[in-house]
Design an enzyme around this catalytic site. Structure first.
Site, PDB file in Angstrom:
ATOM      1  N   CYS A   1     -52.573  58.622  15.774  1.00 23.07           N
ATOM      2  CA  CYS A   1     -53.158  58.066  14.566  1.00 23.07           C
ATOM      3  C   CYS A   1     -53.154  59.121  13.472  1.00 23.07           C
ATOM      4  O   CYS A   1     -53.118  60.312  13.746  1.00 23.07           O
ATOM      5  CB  CYS A   1     -54.594  57.569  14.753  1.00 23.07           C
ATOM      6  SG  CYS A   1     -54.781  56.377  16.073  1.00 23.07           S
TER       7      CYS A   1
ATOM      8  N   ARG B   1     -47.228  59.195  13.057  1.00 20.87           N
ATOM      9  CA  ARG B   1     -48.273  59.424  14.061  1.00 20.87           C
ATOM     10  C   ARG B   1     -48.742  58.132  14.723  1.00 20.87           C
ATOM     11  O   ARG B   1     -49.567  58.158  15.643  1.00 20.87           O
ATOM     12  CB  ARG B   1     -49.484  60.101  13.417  1.00 20.87           C
ATOM     13  CG  ARG B   1     -49.168  61.422  12.772  1.00 20.87           C
ATOM     14  CD  ARG B   1     -50.371  61.956  12.057  1.00 20.87           C
ATOM     15  NE  ARG B   1     -51.395  62.383  12.986  1.00 20.87           N
ATOM     16  CZ  ARG B   1     -51.495  63.589  13.496  1.00 20.87           C
ATOM     17  NH1 ARG B   1     -50.629  64.505  13.171  1.00 20.87           N
ATOM     18  NH2 ARG B   1     -52.468  63.899  14.315  1.00 20.87           N
TER      19      ARG B   1
ATOM     20  N   TRP C   1     -52.155  54.265  16.217  1.00 14.89           N
ATOM     21  CA  TRP C   1     -51.400  54.129  17.461  1.00 14.89           C
ATOM     22  C   TRP C   1     -52.443  53.716  18.498  1.00 14.89           C
ATOM     23  O   TRP C   1     -53.324  54.511  18.846  1.00 14.89           O
ATOM     24  CB  TRP C   1     -50.747  55.449  17.846  1.00 14.89           C
ATOM     25  CG  TRP C   1     -49.829  55.333  19.035  1.00 14.89           C
ATOM     26  CD1 TRP C   1     -48.544  54.892  19.045  1.00 14.89           C
ATOM     27  CD2 TRP C   1     -50.143  55.678  20.389  1.00 14.89           C
ATOM     28  NE1 TRP C   1     -48.046  54.920  20.316  1.00 14.89           N
ATOM     29  CE2 TRP C   1     -48.996  55.398  21.167  1.00 14.89           C
ATOM     30  CE3 TRP C   1     -51.273  56.173  21.032  1.00 14.89           C
ATOM     31  CZ2 TRP C   1     -48.945  55.615  22.542  1.00 14.89           C
ATOM     32  CZ3 TRP C   1     -51.231  56.393  22.413  1.00 14.89           C
ATOM     33  CH2 TRP C   1     -50.067  56.104  23.147  1.00 14.89           C
TER      34      TRP C   1
ATOM     35  N   ASN D   1     -59.275  59.707  14.380  1.00 15.31           N
ATOM     36  CA  ASN D   1     -58.119  60.053  15.204  1.00 15.31           C
ATOM     37  C   ASN D   1     -58.665  60.764  16.436  1.00 15.31           C
ATOM     38  O   ASN D   1     -59.420  61.731  16.300  1.00 15.31           O
ATOM     39  CB  ASN D   1     -57.196  60.988  14.392  1.00 15.31           C
ATOM     40  CG  ASN D   1     -56.089  61.582  15.225  1.00 15.31           C
ATOM     41  OD1 ASN D   1     -55.662  60.987  16.211  1.00 15.31           O
ATOM     42  ND2 ASN D   1     -55.620  62.753  14.843  1.00 15.31           N
ATOM     43  N   GLY D   2     -58.311  60.273  17.629  1.00 18.25           N
ATOM     44  CA  GLY D   2     -58.820  60.892  18.860  1.00 18.25           C
ATOM     45  C   GLY D   2     -59.357  59.815  19.787  1.00 18.25           C
ATOM     46  O   GLY D   2     -59.054  58.636  19.610  1.00 18.25           O
TER      47      GLY D   2
ATOM     48  N   GLU E   1     -31.784  65.312  27.518  1.00 18.29           N
ATOM     49  CA  GLU E   1     -32.162  65.098  26.118  1.00 18.29           C
ATOM     50  C   GLU E   1     -31.357  63.937  25.502  1.00 18.29           C
ATOM     51  O   GLU E   1     -31.911  63.124  24.756  1.00 18.29           O
ATOM     52  CB  GLU E   1     -31.953  66.408  25.334  1.00 18.29           C
ATOM     53  CG  GLU E   1     -32.200  66.343  23.845  1.00 18.29           C
ATOM     54  CD  GLU E   1     -33.621  65.953  23.433  1.00 18.29           C
ATOM     55  OE1 GLU E   1     -34.504  65.850  24.304  1.00 18.29           O
ATOM     56  OE2 GLU E   1     -33.831  65.705  22.238  1.00 18.29           O
TER      57      GLU E   1
ATOM     58  N   LYS F   1     -33.081  60.508  23.989  1.00 19.59           N
ATOM     59  CA  LYS F   1     -32.827  59.971  22.642  1.00 19.59           C
ATOM     60  C   LYS F   1     -32.468  58.489  22.716  1.00 19.59           C
ATOM     61  O   LYS F   1     -32.967  57.686  21.953  1.00 19.59           O
ATOM     62  CB  LYS F   1     -31.684  60.730  21.932  1.00 19.59           C
ATOM     63  CG  LYS F   1     -31.959  62.172  21.559  1.00 19.59           C
ATOM     64  CD  LYS F   1     -32.926  62.355  20.406  1.00 19.59           C
ATOM     65  CE  LYS F   1     -34.345  62.456  20.845  1.00 19.59           C
ATOM     66  NZ  LYS F   1     -34.941  63.709  21.144  1.00 19.59           N
TER      67      LYS F   1
ATOM     68  N   GLU G   1     -35.566  56.354  23.751  1.00 20.88           N
ATOM     69  CA  GLU G   1     -36.694  56.191  22.831  1.00 20.88           C
ATOM     70  C   GLU G   1     -36.332  55.452  21.552  1.00 20.88           C
ATOM     71  O   GLU G   1     -37.181  54.775  20.991  1.00 20.88           O
ATOM     72  CB  GLU G   1     -37.404  57.520  22.532  1.00 20.88           C
ATOM     73  CG  GLU G   1     -36.628  58.537  21.758  1.00 20.88           C
ATOM     74  CD  GLU G   1     -37.409  59.821  21.525  1.00 20.88           C
ATOM     75  OE1 GLU G   1     -38.649  59.805  21.535  1.00 20.88           O
ATOM     76  OE2 GLU G   1     -36.766  60.864  21.322  1.00 20.88           O
TER      77      GLU G   1
ATOM     78  N   HIS H   1     -25.479  62.159  45.276  1.00 26.60           N
ATOM     79  CA  HIS H   1     -26.517  62.022  46.309  1.00 26.60           C
ATOM     80  C   HIS H   1     -27.354  60.763  46.105  1.00 26.60           C
ATOM     81  O   HIS H   1     -28.533  60.727  46.452  1.00 26.60           O
ATOM     82  CB  HIS H   1     -27.411  63.267  46.311  1.00 26.60           C
ATOM     83  CG  HIS H   1     -26.666  64.503  46.708  1.00 26.60           C
ATOM     84  ND1 HIS H   1     -26.307  64.762  48.005  1.00 26.60           N
ATOM     85  CD2 HIS H   1     -26.158  65.507  45.964  1.00 26.60           C
ATOM     86  CE1 HIS H   1     -25.623  65.901  48.054  1.00 26.60           C
ATOM     87  NE2 HIS H   1     -25.515  66.374  46.825  1.00 26.60           N
TER      88      HIS H   1
ATOM     89  N   LYS I   1     -45.173  60.184  16.974  1.00 22.74           N
ATOM     90  CA  LYS I   1     -44.527  61.490  17.058  1.00 22.74           C
ATOM     91  C   LYS I   1     -45.426  62.531  17.701  1.00 22.74           C
ATOM     92  O   LYS I   1     -44.992  63.334  18.503  1.00 22.74           O
ATOM     93  CB  LYS I   1     -44.120  61.952  15.661  1.00 22.74           C
ATOM     94  CG  LYS I   1     -43.382  63.280  15.707  1.00 22.74           C
ATOM     95  CD  LYS I   1     -42.322  63.371  14.680  1.00 22.74           C
ATOM     96  CE  LYS I   1     -41.507  64.621  14.824  1.00 22.74           C
ATOM     97  NZ  LYS I   1     -40.454  64.465  15.835  1.00 22.74           N
TER      98      LYS I   1
END
Ligand code: AGP
Length: 613
Positions: free
Chosen positions: A2, A27, A74, A100-101, A485, A489, A492, A508, A608
């Site tokens: 947030c 955020r 968020w 926020n939190g 990585e 990408k 997401e 394997h 983010k």
């Protein structure tokens, strides 16, 4: 997660706040809202979904007022709907709060407040704060005392801002565990200033030119026409304002269609800037970390997500150059173990934002065990940067796209330079080798530019495979983290089930996935692992897999074996090759996401800066 923002000044608050939210939406972007305060009371506007929904609502139902607070969410507690959007108010609309939190004891507080007659309108943890503040005011406390008292009752982490209807020229802010900044403009001729609050620097721009960071336990009292009082444990504290170095341009998309596209293109400049700060006259400049690196015999990297992939490369660099034993730990795992803390251990926290809750918790755990901590961070005003004993800044500039790109390549180069620093401290880096490695680093910006310039095959592959349901990435050695990585990408931002594997491990089990419907992206640059990789590619080819090679454009064997090749330039030093190999994978994810109609800057379900567990 947030983002919170606030404004006090001569301008109409709502447009200032929506610009601030635009800069904070990375955020969280499940819903957004704001409240302004005038002599007539508090004026609330909230909307589910993207910020543009709030903007459209404000066009239909504008709000006046020169003081306001705002929020982009968020969701943690309660679905992402308008009812749960911030700001939240008490039943009598006497106080509004953005937060926020996470308030961990919200259940207990909610029951207690309900027993006293409070009627809740949302499922959020946040809503207990306005009800609590309203009750404390009714009990006779003034605005600041009610915030002070509320902070003693709230458990968990927060940065919150409150406006009281009976004091419409004032914002109170409290911080414990979640970041919040106070911004102020230069003084006008009459000495007045505009004041802002925000979770991050970009949201302070362009109205504020100076900023102060609140510490945990601080309460700030902002009043028109521009005074800021801060207290800590009930005692007055003088806030330290510093000039804001970030410009408004740096947080603008410019001519690009997305921040991700802009940030990918910025990579040559980012690497050049980092090198410029760390190399003088061909020699390594060593930032003072306040540590005896010679005595370090064990390094623990703490990181999440993309930063964790960078730290896997950091391990390779340190082992190769400095012969130090290195562990790579995912922060959310490290923090819940009881890690062994022996003499000679150094903890290095890697984080673009410097606010990732799990990494910060790992830093605090390490410090509680008296281990020295170095932070490799992009945001140097962040909590991790401030709590670490030493800081290695990435200088990548604000990264706004949720998918990390330029911060990743800066992290990898930053780790390489750090490994050189440790090697030098241990007497393992002869001058000639130092000069050779730095010359290899110096070649990177041009090689990155050249690699990014050729994306024909990337676009072709995106056209061919955008509809694929899954994709596999294979790499060996330094390209194993690149494979992870590249897969992250694609997951997401394009929502494709993508997995990265060390190529030697593929046989394997995961090789069972191979069919003519599965694109396999094989990282095969001209490094020491090339021959082995070519064999692994043969194994996939023998099972009719569709293969995209990533390697030298003029490698005939690679061209023969693969359906397509993403050409990458060869780094003069193998250890640095992953900085080049990741580039077409960033662009591939971007093009595939676009073809699938995904929002590359604000992928679903993500934010983010992950400031919750
Ligand atoms: C990167 O593309 C991701 N969005 C994510 O994995 C990120 O790297 C992770 O959350 C860690 O963030 P940090 O570097 O700010 O700590």
């Amino acid at each position: 997660m947030c983002g919170i923002a606030g404004y006090i000044g001569p301008k109409v608050a709502a447009p200032v706040l929506t610009v601030a939210l635009e800069r904070l939406k990375y955020r969280g972007y499940d819903s957004a809202g704001l409240v302004t305060a005038t002599a007539d009371g508090l004026h609330l506007r909230r909307a589910e979904g993207r910020l543009r929904n709030l903007q459209e609502k404000l066009e239909r139902e504008p709000v006046s007022g020169h003081v306001g607070i705002a929020h982009t969410r968020w969701a943690t507690h309660g679905a992402p709907c308008e009812r749960n959007a911030h700001p939240h108010l008490d039943g009598g609309c006497t106080v509004a709060v953005v937060h926020n939190g996470i308030i961990e004891n919200h259940d207990h507080l909610r029951k207690e407040l309900q027993a006293g007659g409070a009627v809740f309108a949302s499922e959020t943890d946040t809503e207990v704060i306005p009800h609590l503040l309203a009750r404390l005011r009714r009990d006779g406390l003034d605005a600041r005392a009610s915030v002070r008292q509320a902070c003693t009752l709230l458990e968990g982490s927060y940065a919150f801002a409150a406006i009281f209807a009976d004091e419409p020229e004032r914002i109170l802010v409290a911080r414990k565990g979640s970041p919040v900044l106070i911004g102020r403009s230069r003084p006008a001729a009459d000495g007045s200033r505009e004041l802002m609050i925000a979770s991050d620097i970009p949201a302070l721009l362009p109205h504020a030119q100076e900023m102060a960071i609140l510490d945990d336990g601080d309460i700030a009292d902002l009043r028109a026409p521009g005074t800021v009082e801060v207290e800590h444990d009930g005692a007055a504290k003088i806030p330290v304002f510093k000039r804001i170095e970030v410009t408004a341009d740096a947080v603008d998309k410019g001519a690009y269609d997305s921040f991700m596209a802009k940030e990918i293109a910025e990579q040559p400049a980012v690497l050049a800037r980092l090198l410029d700060s760390r190399v003088r006259g061909g020699r390594l400049v060593e930032p003072d970390l306040g540590l005896d690196l010679k005595a370090v015999n064990h390094i623990v990297f703490l990181a999440c997500g993309t930063s964790w992939h960078a730290s896997m490369l950091g391990k390779r660099f340190l082992e190769a150059l400095a012969r130090v034993h290195v562990e790579v730990d995912i922060s959310s795992e490290y923090r819940y173990r009881n890690p062994v803390a022996s003499g000679g251990t150094l903890v290095v926290a890697i984080s673009q934002s410097g606010e990732t809750a799990d990494t910060l918790a790992g830093v605090r755990l390490a410090k509680s065990k008296f281990l020295p901590v170095v932070g490799l961070v992009n945001v140097v005003t962040s909590t991790i940067a401030r709590e670490a004993d030493g800081v290695l800044p990435l200088l990548a500039g604000p990264e706004i796209g949720v998918a990390s790109t330029k911060a990743y390549t800066a992290q990898v180069l930053g780790l390489f330079l750090f490994a050189m620093q440790v090697a030098r401290a241990k007497g393992l880096l002869p001058e000639a080798e130092e000069l050779r490695l730095l010359a290899a680093c110096a070649a990177l910006p041009e090689l990155v530019t050249a690699t990014l310039a050729d994306e024909t095959a990337v676009v072709e592959a995106a056209d061919l495979f955008a509809a694929a349901e899954a994709t596999v990435f294979l790499g060996r050695g330094g390209e194993h983290p690149t494979a992870l990585e590249g897969a992250l990408k694609l997951k997401e931002i394009a929502y494709i089930a993508a997995s990265g594997y060390p190529a030697g491990e593929f046989k394997h089990g995961p090789i069972a996935l191979v069919s003519r419907h599965l694109p396999v992206i094989a990282l095969c640059p001209r490094d020491a692992m090339r021959e082995k990789m070519l064999s692994n590619i043969q194994e996939v080819r023998a099972r009719a897999g569709r293969i995209i090679g990533v390697g030298a454009g003029d490698d005939p064997q690679l061209r023969d074996l693969c359906d397509l090749v993403f050409p990458v330039r060869s780094a003069p030093e193998d250890l640095l090759q992953p900085i080049l190999s990741i580039l077409p994978l960033q662009r591939y994810a971007y093009h595939v996401a676009q073809r699938r109609g995904c929002d590359v800057d604000q992928p679903r379900n993500l934010a983010k800066s992950v400031t919750v567990e």
